[in-house]
Design an enzyme around this catalytic site. Structure first.
Site, PDB file in Angstrom:
ATOM      1  N   TYR A 117      -3.664 -10.966  -7.343  1.00  0.00           N
ATOM      2  CA  TYR A 117      -4.844 -10.123  -7.409  1.00  0.00           C
ATOM      3  C   TYR A 117      -5.165  -9.743  -8.997  1.00  0.00           C
ATOM      4  O   TYR A 117      -3.965  -9.762  -9.666  1.00  0.00           O
ATOM      5  CB  TYR A 117      -4.720  -8.929  -6.329  1.00  0.00           C
ATOM      6  CG  TYR A 117      -3.447  -7.878  -6.698  1.00  0.00           C
ATOM      7  CD1 TYR A 117      -3.725  -6.791  -7.477  1.00  0.00           C
ATOM      8  CD2 TYR A 117      -2.212  -8.075  -6.232  1.00  0.00           C
ATOM      9  CE1 TYR A 117      -2.897  -5.845  -7.898  1.00  0.00           C
ATOM     10  CE2 TYR A 117      -1.253  -7.158  -6.490  1.00  0.00           C
ATOM     11  CZ  TYR A 117      -1.364  -6.112  -7.248  1.00  0.00           C
ATOM     12  OH  TYR A 117      -0.577  -5.138  -7.625  1.00  0.00           O
ATOM     13  N   CYS A 118      -6.095  -9.138  -9.023  1.00  0.00           N
ATOM     14  CA  CYS A 118      -6.411  -8.550 -10.220  1.00  0.00           C
ATOM     15  C   CYS A 118      -7.034  -7.105 -10.068  1.00  0.00           C
ATOM     16  O   CYS A 118      -6.908  -6.548  -8.930  1.00  0.00           O
ATOM     17  CB  CYS A 118      -7.324  -9.269 -11.298  1.00  0.00           C
ATOM     18  SG  CYS A 118      -8.839  -9.719 -10.846  1.00  0.00           S
ATOM     19  N   TYR A 119      -7.756  -6.493 -10.896  1.00  0.00           N
ATOM     20  CA  TYR A 119      -8.225  -5.003 -10.769  1.00  0.00           C
ATOM     21  C   TYR A 119      -9.245  -5.128  -9.549  1.00  0.00           C
ATOM     22  O   TYR A 119      -8.712  -4.358  -8.626  1.00  0.00           O
ATOM     23  CB  TYR A 119      -8.720  -4.580 -11.844  1.00  0.00           C
ATOM     24  CG  TYR A 119      -9.300  -2.983 -11.648  1.00  0.00           C
ATOM     25  CD1 TYR A 119      -8.301  -1.991 -11.177  1.00  0.00           C
ATOM     26  CD2 TYR A 119     -10.458  -2.710 -11.545  1.00  0.00           C
ATOM     27  CE1 TYR A 119      -8.661  -0.893 -11.186  1.00  0.00           C
ATOM     28  CE2 TYR A 119     -11.086  -1.511 -11.342  1.00  0.00           C
ATOM     29  CZ  TYR A 119     -10.012  -0.273 -10.985  1.00  0.00           C
ATOM     30  OH  TYR A 119     -10.410   0.871 -10.710  1.00  0.00           O
ATOM     31  N   TYR A 125      -6.695  -4.963  -6.654  1.00  0.00           N
ATOM     32  CA  TYR A 125      -6.260  -3.555  -6.674  1.00  0.00           C
ATOM     33  C   TYR A 125      -6.911  -2.464  -6.226  1.00  0.00           C
ATOM     34  O   TYR A 125      -6.684  -1.732  -5.684  1.00  0.00           O
ATOM     35  CB  TYR A 125      -5.657  -3.509  -7.875  1.00  0.00           C
ATOM     36  CG  TYR A 125      -4.794  -2.081  -8.202  1.00  0.00           C
ATOM     37  CD1 TYR A 125      -3.481  -1.840  -7.862  1.00  0.00           C
ATOM     38  CD2 TYR A 125      -5.522  -0.858  -8.862  1.00  0.00           C
ATOM     39  CE1 TYR A 125      -2.924  -0.752  -8.012  1.00  0.00           C
ATOM     40  CE2 TYR A 125      -5.044   0.109  -9.030  1.00  0.00           C
ATOM     41  CZ  TYR A 125      -3.562   0.429  -8.458  1.00  0.00           C
ATOM     42  OH  TYR A 125      -2.930   1.520  -8.563  1.00  0.00           O
TER      43      TYR A 125
END
Length: 189
Positions: free
Chosen positions: A82-84, A111
């Protein structure tokens, strides 16, 4: 709830501000690279920022990051990345992994979506009734708590030994990490 291992592709600074239990920081860009791309985005727009990102993370740098992601994926085939916001950084990471022969799932919403879910969990939990164990220092409260199937050891999560003994070696988690761990524990119960 299954303690799923996760690759966090956000920058190290973002990871340090708060992450999830069982997540490891394997960023697409380091803090300096991310800062440069962010400035480029503000000045020249998304297309220029993406081009700069690809220029900064290429060759040996790119290869080492893809290798780290693949190593993690091989050790944790049940994991996710995942990323933001579940957007560009995780999409690029996922694509580069796939190009190297490793298909790995990505968390849509990233996130931000998972954190929001955990915050909502904490808000709902605040409406529940809890039993608090108290007593003198050394009377085995923690042992009693940990022997109960629904016990949640807040001091343990905070890496703290209470008012008499204080924090443990290794430091305490940041507030966001504590909240995330607490929300996960509440969901498990």
């Amino acid at each position: 709830l299954a303690d799923t291992p996760m690759i966090d592709t956000r920058s190290p600074a973002e990871f340090a501000q708060g992450a999830f239990p069982h997540a490891v920081s394997l960023p697409l860009m380091d803090d300096e690279e991310r800062a440069q791309v962010g400035l480029c985005y503000k000045r020249y727009g998304q297309e220029a920022a993406i081009a700069l990102g690809h220029a900064l993370v290429r060759g040996k740098v790119k290869d080492s990051r893809v290798r780290a992601w693949r190593d993690f994926a091989e050790r944790h085939p049940d994991g996710f990345l995942y990323c933001y916001r579940g957007g560009l950084r995780s999409q690029i990471s996922q694509r580069w992994m796939a190009e190297s022969g490793c298909d790995y799932p990505r968390i849509i919403g990233g996130y931000k979506a998972m954190r929001q879910f955990l915050l909502e969990t904490l808000q709902h939990a605040a409406k529940r009734r809890f039993l608090i164990i108290s007593g003198q220092t050394g009377c085995a409260k923690t042992r009693l708590l940990n022997s109960h199937p629904n016990g949640i050891d807040l001091e343990g999560m905070a890496n703290h030994r209470g008012s008499a003994f204080g924090k443990r070696l290794g430091g305490q988690p940041c507030q966001i990490d504590f909240e995330n761990a607490l929300a996960v524990a509440l969901l498990k119960h």
